[in-house]
Design a protein around this motif. Structure first.
Motif, mmCIF file in Angstrom:
data_model
loop_
_atom_site.group_PDB
_atom_site.id
_atom_site.type_symbol
_atom_site.label_atom_id
_atom_site.label_comp_id
_atom_site.label_asym_id
_atom_site.label_seq_id
_atom_site.Cartn_x
_atom_site.Cartn_y
_atom_site.Cartn_z
ATOM 1 N N VAL A 1 30.435 17.495 63.599
ATOM 2 C CA VAL A 1 31.580 16.813 62.973
ATOM 3 C C VAL A 1 32.693 16.558 63.986
ATOM 4 O O VAL A 1 33.276 15.468 64.033
ATOM 5 N N GLU A 2 32.999 17.563 64.814
ATOM 6 C CA GLU A 2 34.040 17.381 65.837
ATOM 7 C C GLU A 2 33.587 16.342 66.861
ATOM 8 O O GLU A 2 34.410 15.584 67.395
ATOM 9 N N GLY A 3 32.284 16.296 67.152
ATOM 10 C CA GLY A 3 31.774 15.287 68.069
ATOM 11 C C GLY A 3 31.993 13.888 67.536
ATOM 12 O O GLY A 3 32.375 12.966 68.277
ATOM 13 N N LEU A 4 31.740 13.712 66.240
ATOM 14 C CA LEU A 4 31.989 12.417 65.595
ATOM 15 C C LEU A 4 33.451 12.029 65.729
ATOM 16 O O LEU A 4 33.782 10.881 66.076
ATOM 17 N N ALA B 1 37.900 8.947 68.153
ATOM 18 C CA ALA B 1 39.196 9.023 68.825
ATOM 19 C C ALA B 1 39.172 8.264 70.148
ATOM 20 O O ALA B 1 40.149 7.589 70.515
ATOM 21 N N ALA B 2 38.074 8.361 70.878
ATOM 22 C CA ALA B 2 37.963 7.655 72.156
ATOM 23 C C ALA B 2 38.074 6.149 71.966
ATOM 24 O O ALA B 2 38.614 5.436 72.828
ATOM 25 N N ALA B 3 37.592 5.667 70.830
ATOM 26 C CA ALA B 3 37.637 4.233 70.558
ATOM 27 C C ALA B 3 38.987 3.776 70.020
ATOM 28 O O ALA B 3 39.349 2.594 70.146
ATOM 29 N N HIS C 1 37.637 21.534 77.486
ATOM 30 C CA HIS C 1 38.644 20.785 76.734
ATOM 31 C C HIS C 1 39.243 19.653 77.568
ATOM 32 O O HIS C 1 39.463 18.549 77.073
ATOM 33 N N LEU C 2 39.521 19.944 78.829
ATOM 34 C CA LEU C 2 40.110 18.917 79.694
ATOM 35 C C LEU C 2 39.144 17.760 79.908
ATOM 36 O O LEU C 2 39.561 16.592 79.968
ATOM 37 N N ASP C 3 37.856 18.054 80.006
ATOM 38 C CA ASP C 3 36.859 16.986 80.145
ATOM 39 C C ASP C 3 36.789 16.122 78.893
ATOM 40 O O ASP C 3 36.642 14.893 78.971
ATOM 41 N N ILE C 4 36.894 16.760 77.726
ATOM 42 C CA ILE C 4 36.905 16.004 76.466
ATOM 43 C C ILE C 4 38.125 15.088 76.419
ATOM 44 O O ILE C 4 38.030 13.907 76.052
ATOM 45 N N ILE C 5 39.272 15.633 76.793
ATOM 46 C CA ILE C 5 40.498 14.829 76.816
ATOM 47 C C ILE C 5 40.337 13.634 77.748
ATOM 48 O O ILE C 5 40.700 12.500 77.408
ATOM 49 N N ASP C 6 39.774 13.858 78.928
ATOM 50 C CA ASP C 6 39.562 12.766 79.893
ATOM 51 C C ASP C 6 38.664 11.679 79.309
ATOM 52 O O ASP C 6 38.912 10.481 79.501
ATOM 53 N N ARG D 1 30.732 7.796 73.690
ATOM 54 C CA ARG D 1 29.491 8.544 73.890
ATOM 55 C C ARG D 1 29.734 9.837 74.653
ATOM 56 O O ARG D 1 29.265 10.914 74.265
ATOM 57 N N LYS D 2 30.501 9.737 75.731
ATOM 58 C CA LYS D 2 30.768 10.920 76.548
ATOM 59 C C LYS D 2 31.647 11.915 75.804
ATOM 60 O O LYS D 2 31.440 13.136 75.889
ATOM 61 N N ALA D 3 32.645 11.401 75.072
ATOM 62 C CA ALA D 3 33.536 12.287 74.320
ATOM 63 C C ALA D 3 32.748 13.096 73.292
ATOM 64 O O ALA D 3 32.959 14.306 73.135
ATOM 65 N N GLU D 4 31.812 12.445 72.599
ATOM 66 C CA GLU D 4 30.999 13.140 71.601
ATOM 67 C C GLU D 4 30.069 14.151 72.274
ATOM 68 O O GLU D 4 29.939 15.295 71.817
ATOM 69 N N GLU D 5 29.443 13.745 73.346
ATOM 70 C CA GLU D 5 28.515 14.630 74.057
ATOM 71 C C GLU D 5 29.213 15.876 74.589
ATOM 72 O O GLU D 5 28.717 17.002 74.454
#
Length: 210
Positions: free
Chosen positions: A71-74, A79-81, A162-167, A175-179
């Motif tokens: 769910v958080e991945g979704l 959010a990235a979009a 967390h920092l990688d997700i933010i980036d 795709r990368k944010a979800e992964e």
């Protein structure tokens, strides 16, 4: 049952699960030791019902986090979009605060900012149904990231995740944010298993003094 009664029951269970998690950390329970409801209720001055709920949550914590990973991945992908420049600025501010907390070894601040990062990403995603589900699951994930952060090396590693997700969100890469988000929760599940099964050093007073 009234709403406030339900909330009080959840609070009691959450508090007990916290205590059980720390007791496991300190080695108060031997690996494979049978935990008896009546004995735990007496030890922690609580109801057997709260003990039963806490033990069930403790047993199912990994599954709960696996659900959150999806769910958080979704939400991270959405959010990235959708993230605006203002959102990017707020996320960068959180990233800086988290990096500073890790540098100081401030587990409590890192845990708080971690929650804020995930909450902000859910807010940006605008997925109300997903956000509602996660909020319900959070009662059952009881400050897991605080306990996990006490494992050697996990504070810095968790912050990097967390920092990688933010980036990825700022870069507009769904795709990368979800992964990365799914990978983050997978790492937390693995760390929880180590927390339960690995003999650990006592927690230093400094970890609580910050």
């Amino acid at each position: 049952m009234q709403t406030h009664d339900i909330e009080e029951g959840l609070t009691e269970t959450v508090s007990l699960l916290d205590k059980l998690r720390m007791a496991i950390y300190h080695g108060e329970f031997a690996p494979g030791q049978r935990l008896v409801e009546s004995e735990l209720a007496e030890k922690y001055v609580t109801s057997r019902g709260a003990v039963r709920e806490a033990l069930a949550l403790l047993q199912n914590e990994g599954q709960i986090l696996e659900v959150r990973a999806v769910v958080e991945g979704l939400c991270a992908a959405k959010a990235a979009a959708k993230a605006t420049k203002a959102d990017h600025r707020e996320l960068r501010k959180m990233a800086a605060e988290m990096a500073d907390a890790v540098k100081r070894g401030d587990v409590l601040t890192d845990s708080r900012v971690s929650d804020e990062v995930h909450a902000k990403i859910r807010e940006i995603a605008g997925q109300q149904t997903a956000a509602g589900l996660i909020e319900r699951l959070r009662y059952q994930g009881v400050r897991y990231q605080f306990h996990v952060s006490l494992l050697p090396g996990r504070l810095a590693q968790g912050a990097k995740e967390h920092l990688d997700i933010i980036d990825a969100v700022i870069a507009g890469d769904p795709r990368k944010a979800e992964e990365l988000t799914r990978d983050h929760f997978a790492q937390v599940v693995d760390a929880l298993r180590r927390l339960e099964s690995t003999p650990l050093l006592p927690i230093t007073a400094a970890a609580f003094g910050r």
